[in-house]
Design an enzyme around this catalytic site. Structure first.
Site, PDB file in Angstrom:
ATOM      1  N   THR A  72       0.837  -1.207   0.000  1.00 28.72           N
ATOM      2  CA  THR A  72       0.000   0.000   0.000  1.00 28.72           C
ATOM      3  C   THR A  72       0.872   1.257   0.000  1.00 28.72           C
ATOM      4  O   THR A  72       0.370   2.369   0.083  1.00 28.72           O
ATOM      5  CB  THR A  72      -0.906   0.025   1.253  1.00 28.72           C
ATOM      6  OG1 THR A  72      -0.054  -0.164   2.396  1.00 28.72           O
ATOM      7  CG2 THR A  72      -1.944  -1.069   1.226  1.00 28.72           C
ATOM      8  N   GLY A  73       2.193   1.069  -0.067  1.00 32.43           N
ATOM      9  CA  GLY A  73       3.111   2.217  -0.012  1.00 32.43           C
ATOM     10  C   GLY A  73       3.210   2.954  -1.337  1.00 32.43           C
ATOM     11  O   GLY A  73       2.672   2.509  -2.357  1.00 32.43           O
ATOM     12  N   LYS A  77       2.306   1.754  -5.135  1.00 39.16           N
ATOM     13  CA  LYS A  77       1.176   2.379  -5.838  1.00 39.16           C
ATOM     14  C   LYS A  77       1.625   2.957  -7.173  1.00 39.16           C
ATOM     15  O   LYS A  77       0.928   2.875  -8.168  1.00 39.16           O
ATOM     16  CB  LYS A  77       0.609   3.515  -4.975  1.00 39.16           C
ATOM     17  CG  LYS A  77      -0.207   3.007  -3.808  1.00 39.16           C
ATOM     18  CD  LYS A  77      -1.028   4.158  -3.264  1.00 39.16           C
ATOM     19  CE  LYS A  77      -0.955   4.232  -1.775  1.00 39.16           C
ATOM     20  NZ  LYS A  77      -1.335   5.446  -1.142  1.00 39.16           N
ATOM     21  N   TYR A 187      13.721  -5.070   7.405  1.00 39.69           N
ATOM     22  CA  TYR A 187      14.263  -6.209   6.658  1.00 39.69           C
ATOM     23  C   TYR A 187      14.494  -7.450   7.510  1.00 39.69           C
ATOM     24  O   TYR A 187      14.125  -8.557   7.145  1.00 39.69           O
ATOM     25  CB  TYR A 187      15.615  -5.836   6.025  1.00 39.69           C
ATOM     26  CG  TYR A 187      15.513  -5.041   4.751  1.00 39.69           C
ATOM     27  CD1 TYR A 187      14.277  -4.730   4.195  1.00 39.69           C
ATOM     28  CD2 TYR A 187      16.654  -4.606   4.101  1.00 39.69           C
ATOM     29  CE1 TYR A 187      14.199  -3.993   3.029  1.00 39.69           C
ATOM     30  CE2 TYR A 187      16.578  -3.868   2.935  1.00 39.69           C
ATOM     31  CZ  TYR A 187      15.351  -3.568   2.411  1.00 39.69           C
ATOM     32  OH  TYR A 187      15.282  -2.845   1.263  1.00 39.69           O
ATOM     33  N   GLY A 245      17.291  -0.631 -14.500  1.00 44.01           N
ATOM     34  CA  GLY A 245      16.140  -1.030 -15.301  1.00 44.01           C
ATOM     35  C   GLY A 245      15.788   0.032 -16.343  1.00 44.01           C
ATOM     36  O   GLY A 245      14.909  -0.176 -17.179  1.00 44.01           O
ATOM     37  N   ASP A 300      21.733   9.007  -1.519  1.00 45.27           N
ATOM     38  CA  ASP A 300      20.431   8.755  -2.162  1.00 45.27           C
ATOM     39  C   ASP A 300      20.579   8.321  -3.616  1.00 45.27           C
ATOM     40  O   ASP A 300      19.962   7.345  -4.044  1.00 45.27           O
ATOM     41  CB  ASP A 300      19.563  10.019  -2.064  1.00 45.27           C
ATOM     42  CG  ASP A 300      18.161   9.795  -2.615  1.00 45.27           C
ATOM     43  OD1 ASP A 300      17.651   8.669  -2.487  1.00 45.27           O
ATOM     44  OD2 ASP A 300      17.575  10.744  -3.188  1.00 45.27           O
ATOM     45  N   HIS A 305      22.853   4.923  -8.131  1.00 48.30           N
ATOM     46  CA  HIS A 305      22.510   5.093  -9.549  1.00 48.30           C
ATOM     47  C   HIS A 305      23.701   5.588 -10.391  1.00 48.30           C
ATOM     48  O   HIS A 305      24.050   4.987 -11.405  1.00 48.30           O
ATOM     49  CB  HIS A 305      21.370   6.102  -9.722  1.00 48.30           C
ATOM     50  CG  HIS A 305      20.161   5.813  -8.887  1.00 48.30           C
ATOM     51  ND1 HIS A 305      19.785   4.544  -8.541  1.00 48.30           N
ATOM     52  CD2 HIS A 305      19.220   6.628  -8.338  1.00 48.30           C
ATOM     53  CE1 HIS A 305      18.680   4.589  -7.809  1.00 48.30           C
ATOM     54  NE2 HIS A 305      18.317   5.851  -7.669  1.00 48.30           N
ATOM     55  N   ARG A 408      27.356  11.341 -20.504  1.00 45.43           N
ATOM     56  CA  ARG A 408      27.863  11.927 -21.755  1.00 45.43           C
ATOM     57  C   ARG A 408      29.366  11.721 -21.849  1.00 45.43           C
ATOM     58  O   ARG A 408      30.102  12.082 -20.922  1.00 45.43           O
ATOM     59  CB  ARG A 408      27.534  13.416 -21.748  1.00 45.43           C
ATOM     60  CG  ARG A 408      28.105  14.209 -22.875  1.00 45.43           C
ATOM     61  CD  ARG A 408      27.722  15.665 -22.671  1.00 45.43           C
ATOM     62  NE  ARG A 408      28.160  16.488 -23.756  1.00 45.43           N
ATOM     63  CZ  ARG A 408      28.785  17.665 -23.592  1.00 45.43           C
ATOM     64  NH1 ARG A 408      29.015  18.142 -22.387  1.00 45.43           N
ATOM     65  NH2 ARG A 408      29.155  18.376 -24.629  1.00 45.43           N
TER      66      ARG A 408
HETATM   67  C1  BG6 Z   1      15.390   7.510  -6.183  1.00 43.40           C
HETATM   68  C2  BG6 Z   1      15.751   8.562  -5.183  1.00 43.40           C
HETATM   69  O1  BG6 Z   1      16.239   6.410  -6.039  1.00 43.40           O
HETATM   70  O2  BG6 Z   1      15.516   8.021  -7.493  1.00 43.40           O
HETATM   71  C3  BG6 Z   1      14.926   9.811  -5.390  1.00 43.40           C
HETATM   72  O3  BG6 Z   1      15.536   8.078  -3.866  1.00 43.40           O
HETATM   73  C4  BG6 Z   1      15.000  10.257  -6.818  1.00 43.40           C
HETATM   74  O4  BG6 Z   1      15.371  10.850  -4.538  1.00 43.40           O
HETATM   75  C5  BG6 Z   1      14.662   9.117  -7.756  1.00 43.40           C
HETATM   76  O5  BG6 Z   1      14.076  11.318  -6.999  1.00 43.40           O
HETATM   77  C6  BG6 Z   1      14.829   9.519  -9.196  1.00 43.40           C
HETATM   78  O6  BG6 Z   1      14.422   8.489 -10.031  1.00 43.40           O
HETATM   79  P1  BG6 Z   1      13.868   8.793 -11.498  1.00 43.40           P
HETATM   80  O7  BG6 Z   1      13.541   7.442 -12.014  1.00 43.40           O
HETATM   81  O8  BG6 Z   1      12.697   9.688 -11.329  1.00 43.40           O
HETATM   82  O9  BG6 Z   1      14.980   9.458 -12.233  1.00 43.40           O
END
Ligand code: BG6
Length: 830
Positions: A72-73, A77, A187, A245, A300, A305, A408
């Site tokens: 439900t988070g 959603k 977890y 992904g 974050d 990423h 880039r």
């Molecule tokens: C998440 C971060 O991993 O990626 C968020 O916790 C960030 O802070 C988000 O906004 C960005 O993802 P996307 O797919 O919108 O580029």
């Protein structure tokens, strides 16, 4: 306690794909049947055969239960239910049967209500007719349930229900996917419960999907990994980094692979000017400050990423890019090549409204000002033959002027074009910028794309899934019209979560973060995070008003804001700490000069002093004999010398080792290895001026009969006038040792020997070291002491007299040279 939305008989679940095929072909439609008499019987038979086929296929493929925790988070959603629906659409016709169990702590009634709304809002692929879409959604709803999952009994009941259902419907269980879309503190409990009561029976698989954050630093990530590792095998865990992904990110390795021929000669330091890995966001963190305040922008999105993208761009390309093991090994190799970051490798900022949002959301007092960065720019170097010297810029921030992310690769341009600019042609002119851009999404283009400058090469991408974008006149990207690029976008844009859910189902582990990968990333980022912990971020107004306030510049190892901070965005008097703590303090320690500062300034000062001594020595004697210690403290010094001291007379410098561990010179524990990695490979010292200690002779380590210590002493006597080094750099151990001269050492503290073999209380036990008498012949001795852990010994040594047996460092006193102590504030002041 479970509740289905409707109770569809199992046969219908199994049969609908065959019916769907015929319906989609229009063959069950009444007009068709009317026009073709007799066809009904034929169709009935076909359907029957198809249905039987489906049933058999299902029995072959088995039943899959997907349990979504945190159903439900927000994430569930927004993305996860949609991803599960997509999985159902893609896979249900291929012989698996499915059941989707949404779970949370919410009561059954409330949960059902929320889930019902979410399921109602699911969307079908754009080419699905509305009626068909409604039908598919209804089927998915029928297969979905909500249940509250809190206690160990709930988990047991869930498992029993799955078993009962599988048995009742005469299915084989293929596996269970537990998708944990829950905060990390939950977890351990969940993992314990899954492990103890929800594992499927023999022959069926278990997959547990985990969402970040995976720790806060290296230590906490290790702890979390160890905890999860006690419940699940590595094979069973799928750690999500949703950027893996994203279609363009997932295309980086295949693109490099498919265009090997064109890229082979280009993808290296000779041709690449710089790499930019960027994720700009317009949103701020309102509503999630309790998370953000603890993590900040680096944890974050950069640690995960952007770092993943960095490794995909920088890693050596495995022979087989579809082997997850090969990809992982090459990634780890790339991690190992990353040069350690210092505070000066980064700039950090914070949008102006952030502290106010934190105060409001976390009920902090008015005086509270957060130091959490919401913006960071970081300069990364990859120290290997391919990338040495190429800056990798990583940047991300909230409340910026646009939303866009890309990687880039900008190539060097050494061309001169004889014709005037207006005659330059995109395909041919080598004077136009040359770049490859993995355009992850949003921005001016509005969709993901791979862009390659036309003057580079025509890229090859899988033609079934990528098409060429040609119809965007007037659009400019990275300073050039889109028409300057070959631009390819996915034929069908897909959300990252849908892709990852499909990869989980298909056991494509290369799209997920393994424990080794995760820890390697934290090893890289943790020192920077620690060094930035007290850094005051530059405030920025947010959005378009930021102007150039966040622009930064970089040179060799440093990165800094281009402009002074905007006065008007700095909060009132007293609230913003001033940089007064960066002053260098000079005093006396054990009657000798002491220089104390914060680590960065201290290292800069020491490096400057060493350079000055080198220049003086070379002017007077034509050479400079420098003896260096190993260990971790001098690493930052070596890096500083390697990157910031162009006036250093390296060609006339002789480098000696103060001490060495009795391990082969290539061993990572060897002091020579540290010197090699952090200094020698970056500067031009003639090989014959480098003097490693001969700890390995005749394929043995420090054997007495090999007389390595005597040989080193003879080399010193032969090359260094009076065996008097121009500068000796020492450290101080927590037990008062210096060089490899430990308390109560029977050798090296006095006597005639210049170089001695010694014993260390810690591994590796055998050492070789310059003796105190030799050290004390130096013209200058610098002792570098850093870190809070040295505080107690620094206090103690400040009081003791000349007692080298107890504290060898107290025996350091050059007979006619100068001794200077360099201590950072933490060691000196605590
Ligand atoms: C998440 C971060 O991993 O990626 C968020 O916790 C960030 O802070 C988000 O906004 C960005 O993802 P996307 O797919 O919108 O580029």
């Amino acid at each position: 306690m479970s509740a289905s939305f409707t109770g569809t008989p199992p046969l219908i679940h199994a049969l609908w794909p065959a019916k769907a095929v015929l319906t989609a072909m229009g063959m069950l439609a009444e007009p068709y049947v009317k026009r073709h008499p007799g066809v009904r019987e034929m169709l009935a038979a076909t359907v029957y055969v198809a249905l039987l086929g489906c049933l058999q296929a299902q029995q072959l493929q088995g039943h899959v239960s997907i349990i979504l925790l945190g159903a439900t988070g927000d994430l569930a959603k927004k993305y996860l239910w949609q991803g599960l629906f997509q999985l159902y659409l893609d896979e249900a016709g291929k012989g698996h049967s499915f059941r989707f169990h949404g779970t949370a702590l919410t009561s059954t009634e409330q949960g059902q209500e929320v889930i019902a709304k979410v399921l109602e809002s699911l969307s079908c692929p754009s080419d699905t007719a509305p009626g068909r879409c409604a039908e598919l959604k209804a089927q998915f709803q029928q297969l979905s349930e909500y249940r509250s999952l809190k206690t160990p009994e709930d988990y047991l009941a869930l498992s029993k229900d799955i078993e009962a259902q599988v048995q009742h419907e005469g299915l084989q269980e293929a596996g269970r996917i537990f998708y944990l879309s829950v905060p990390p503190f939950a977890y351990a409990d969940i993992a314990r419960n899954i492990n103890s009561s929800c594992r499927p029976g023999p022959g069926a698989w278990l997959r547990v999907v985990l969402e970040k954050p995976f720790g806060h630093d290296h230590h906490s990530a290790q702890q979390l990994a160890a905890e999860l590792g006690s419940f699940f095998q590595e094979e069973e865990m799928y750690r999500v980094d949703h950027y893996l992904g994203k279609q363009v990110v997932a295309q980086i390795l295949p693109f490099r692979d498919q265009n090997r021929k064109a890229l082979d000669g280009l993808w290296n330091r000779h041709h690449v000017e710089r790499v930019e890995i960027i994720m700009k966001e317009t949103v701020d963190t309102a509503g999630r400050t309790s998370f953000y305040e603890e993590y900040g922008v680096i944890r974050d999105v950069i640690q995960n990423h952007l770092t993943e993208i960095l490794t995909l761009v920088a890693m050596e390309l495995p022979g087989n890019i579809s082997s997850p093991e090969a990809v992982l090994q090459h990634k780890l190799q790339a991690f190992r090549a990353l040069r350690g970051l210092q505070k000066s490798s980064a700039v950090v900022g914070q949008y102006q409204a952030y502290s106010q949002q934190v105060r409001r959301e976390l009920q902090k007092p008015d005086s509270f000002h957060s130091l959490t960065p919401t913006f960071a720019g970081i300069l990364v170097h990859v120290d290997n033959l391919r990338w040495e010297g190429v800056p990798f810029i990583l940047m991300s921030g909230k409340a910026l002027d646009e939303r866009v992310s890309y990687a880039r690769i900008l190539f060097k341009n050494q061309a001169y074009c004889a014709q005037s600019e207006r005659r330059w042609e995109a395909e041919q002119s080598q004077c136009l910028p040359r770049q490859v851009v993995f355009y992850i999404g949003h921005g001016e283009l509005g969709s993901p794309a791979v862009l390659v400058s036309r003057n580079l090469f025509r890229p090859s991408l899988p033609s079934a899934s990528w098409w060429e974008v040609t119809d965007r006149p007037g659009l400019r990207l990275f300073g050039r019209p889109l028409s300057d690029f070959y631009a390819y976008s996915p034929v069908r844009e897909q959300d990252a979560y849908s892709i990852l859910i499909s990869h989980i189902f298909h056991h494509r582990k290369d799209s997920f973060i393994t424990t080794e990968n995760l820890l390697a990333s934290w090893v890289f980022w943790t020192p920077l995070l620690e060094s930035l912990a007290r850094e005051v971020p530059r405030l920025y107004p947010g959005g378009a008003e930021n102007g150039p306030v966040l622009d930064f510049e970089f040179s060799s190892n440093r990165l800094s804001f281009s402009q002074p901070p905007l006065e008007q965005v700095v909060p009132g008097p007293g609230s913003a700490p001033t940089p007064s703590h960066f002053q260098v303090l000079t005093a006396k320690y054990r009657h000798s000069p002491l220089i104390s500062a914060w680590p960065e300034e201290l290292i800069a000062r020491l490096a400057g002093d060493i350079e000055a001594a080198a220049v003086r020595a070379v002017q007077r004697f034509g050479k400079f004999h420098l003896a260096l210690s190993g260990g971790s403290s001098p690493v930052a010094l070596f890096q500083q010398l390697a990157t910031g001291h162009y006036g250093f007379p390296w060609a006339h410098t002789h480098l000696w080792l103060v001490d060495e561990r009795c391990v082969p010179l290539w061993d990572p524990e060897s002091n020579f290895q540290g010197l090699q990695a952090h200094l020698l490979q970056h500067v031009r010292v003639p090989h014959y001026n480098v003097h490693p200690m001969p700890v390995q002779r005749h394929q043995r380590l420090c054997a007495e009969e090999d007389r390595g210590a005597q040989a080193y002493a003879e080399e010193i006597s032969a090359l260094v006038t009076n065996s008097s080094f121009d500068l000796v750099l020492l450290g101080m151990g927590m037990d008062g040792h210096t060089a490899s001269l430990f308390p109560q050492s029977p050798t090296g503290l006095d006597g005639e020997q210049l170089v001695v073999r010694t014993e260390s209380p810690s591994r590796p036990f055998q050492r070789m070291s310059l003796s105190l008498p030799l050290i004390n012949r130096a013209r200058k001795v610098a002792v570098l002491v850093m870190g809070r852990m040295k505080r107690d010994i620094a206090m103690l040594v400040s009081r003791v007299g000349h007692e080298p047996k107890k504290w060898p460092i107290s025996g350091v006193l050059p007979a006619s040279g100068q001794l200077v102590w360099y201590m950072d504030y933490e060691a000196f002041l605590g």
